[in-house]
Design a protein around this motif. Structure first.
Motif, short mmCIF file in Angstrom:
data_model
loop_
_atom_site.label_atom_id
_atom_site.label_comp_id
_atom_site.label_asym_id
_atom_site.label_seq_id
_atom_site.Cartn_x
_atom_site.Cartn_y
_atom_site.Cartn_z
N THR A 1 -2.10 -0.26 4.17
CA THR A 1 -1.09 0.72 4.55
C THR A 1 -1.73 1.77 5.46
O THR A 1 -2.53 2.58 4.99
N GLY B 1 -2.12 5.17 7.74
CA GLY B 1 -1.58 6.53 7.62
C GLY B 1 -0.29 6.64 8.42
O GLY B 1 -0.15 6.02 9.47
N GLU B 2 0.63 7.43 7.92
CA GLU B 2 1.95 7.50 8.59
C GLU B 2 1.83 8.19 9.96
O GLU B 2 0.98 9.06 10.18
N GLN B 3 2.67 7.75 10.90
CA GLN B 3 2.73 8.35 12.24
C GLN B 3 4.20 8.73 12.48
O GLN B 3 4.87 8.17 13.34
N PRO B 4 4.73 9.69 11.70
CA PRO B 4 6.17 9.96 11.75
C PRO B 4 6.59 10.62 13.06
O PRO B 4 5.79 11.28 13.72
N LYS B 5 7.86 10.41 13.42
CA LYS B 5 8.38 10.92 14.68
C LYS B 5 9.54 11.90 14.47
O LYS B 5 10.18 12.33 15.39
N LYS C 1 -1.16 17.06 12.55
CA LYS C 1 -1.57 15.77 11.97
C LYS C 1 -2.99 15.84 11.44
O LYS C 1 -3.94 15.77 12.21
N ASN D 1 -3.92 13.65 8.97
CA ASN D 1 -3.82 12.55 8.00
C ASN D 1 -4.51 11.26 8.41
O ASN D 1 -4.61 10.36 7.59
N THR D 2 -4.95 11.11 9.67
CA THR D 2 -5.57 9.82 10.01
C THR D 2 -6.94 9.98 10.70
O THR D 2 -7.42 9.05 11.36
N ARG E 1 3.83 18.77 3.74
CA ARG E 1 4.68 17.98 4.64
C ARG E 1 5.94 18.77 5.01
O ARG E 1 6.34 18.80 6.18
N LEU F 1 0.68 17.30 7.89
CA LEU F 1 0.46 15.99 7.25
C LEU F 1 -0.99 15.85 6.84
O LEU F 1 -1.89 16.00 7.66
N ARG G 1 -3.47 13.17 4.01
CA ARG G 1 -3.38 11.83 3.42
C ARG G 1 -3.51 11.92 1.91
O ARG G 1 -4.49 12.47 1.39
#
Ligand SMILES: *Cc1c(COP(=O)(O)O)cnc(C)c1O
Length: 354
Positions: free
Chosen positions: A16, A18-22, A28, A30-31, A310, A315, A317
């Motif tokens: 999974t 790390g999320e890449q939300p739009k 960011k 988180n990654t 959030r 963001l 992790r």
């Protein structure tokens, strides 16, 4: 799942990312990307590319980049392997060197067990200490593929070069893969040990310290025979695994090595300031040699903190596994981003009455 999938993959649990939300603009953290852009030379090189040449295949050998990287690390071009992100190299390594099985810590990059499942490699996940430390002696005489992220993820904790040497010394007949995705942020690289151990494979990436996660470039350093094995797998999978643009940009990045080393210094300084401030707010923070921190607050649930940040546009992790779910992994951003994080945390602690 379709009815066409090979039964071998029915139970495969994919990694999974790390999320890449739009949905909105986030800070960011988180990654573990760099908050700084690639070097100016990289950006210039991109501008100078004749994009019409995209009709041509990229160079499958990548000799010029391999030579540059070899010079940078004091080894020969035939000791350098190039790939489409270092995850690609990990994939190839588990495939190529996993015959007798693999072992790695039970708290580490969660992609390793996925590769094992994918390739049918049996593995043992060696428990880390209660302080998340990796004990080198646990890896002595394993005689199977040993994979260690150094610094480790998501803890950021590092082994010394002497520790790695000890592990190599006691596993002469199997590959010891050191994943140095975060090594530029303050850990000791195993690269000087390449001269003594033909079974050492050091894996690095442009994604973190060199600010080029989107270019998808990884490389491995090892003995010529081990690199040739990886080449065999590559030519049996995807010979043109690096695109033309990334290859050019990667060369420009090596040519501007000072730039990224300066960035790393800035990130390390920001990391150390952030540790002090988080501790002042009551957080327990593991000793990190990476561009992220793994931290928990004794009075605030890890998942709750993740959600509350959030909601405030930040963001980080969070992992739901029970032994680490009280922690969050926080990437080091710019000083301004870290200030925004600390302000949000102060607000959250206040609202929660802590
Ligand atoms: C980010 C990361 C990688 C790989 O990243 P790529 O973008 O595929 O190069 C490998 N290992 C660890 C431990 C990482 O955190």
């Amino acid at each position: 799942m379709s009815r066409f999938l090979h039964p071998r993959f029915e139970a495969l649990e994919a990694y999974t990312p790390g999320e890449q939300p739009k949905d909105r603009r986030y800070i960011k953290l988180n990654t573990n990307e760099s908050p700084y852009p690639p070097s100016p030379q990289v950006l210039t090189a991109l501008g100078q590319e004749d994009l019409e040449n995209l009709r041509l295949y990229s160079d499958p050998v990548g000799f010029s980049l391999r030579e540059k990287l070899g010079k940078l690390y004091g080894i020969k071009a035939d000791q350098v392997f190039l790939s489409n992100g270092s995850d690609d190299i990990l994939n190839f390594a588990f495939l190529a060197f996993g015959e007798k099985g693999a072992c790695f810590p039970n708290t580490t990059y969660s992609f390793y067990p996925v590769f094992c499942q994918l390739h049918g490699v049996g593995y043992s996940a060696v428990p880390v200490g209660s302080d998340f430390s990796v004990s080198p002696a646990d890896y002595y005489d394993q005689n199977r593929l040993i994979v260690l992220a150094n610094p480790n993820a998501p803890t950021g904790m590092a082994l010394s070069r002497a520790d790695i040497r000890g592990i190599l010394e006691r596993n002469r007949d199997s590959i010891v893969l050191i994943d140095e995705a975060y090594v530029d942020f303050g850990a000791e690289s195993a690269v000087p040990l390449l001269a003594d151990y033909e079974n050492l494979l050091v894996v690095m990436t442009y994604s973190k310290s060199r600010s080029m996660a989107g270019a998808r470039l990884g490389f491995a350093l090892g003995s010529p025979a081990v690199i040739a094995d990886l080449e065999t797998i590559k030519y049996s999978t995807n010979p043109y695994n690096i695109n033309r643009l990334s290859m050019k940009l990667a060369e420009a990045a090596v040519d501007s090595d000072d730039y990224f080393r300066q960035n790393c210094k800035k990130i390390v300084a920001t990391r150390e300031q952030t540790v002090v401030k988080l501790k002042k707010c009551g957080f327990q923070v593991l000793p990190s040699k990476a561009n992220f921190l793994f931290a928990r607050h004794p009075h605030l649930d890890g998942g709750r903190l993740y959600e509350a940040l959030r909601e405030r546009g930040i963001l980080v992790r969070h992992f739901t596994r029970t032994d680490i779910c009280q922690y969050n992994r926080i990437t080091i951003g710019t000083p301004e981003e870290m200030q925004a994080l600390l302000t949000a945390i102060a607000d959250i602690l206040d609202k929660e009455g802590i």
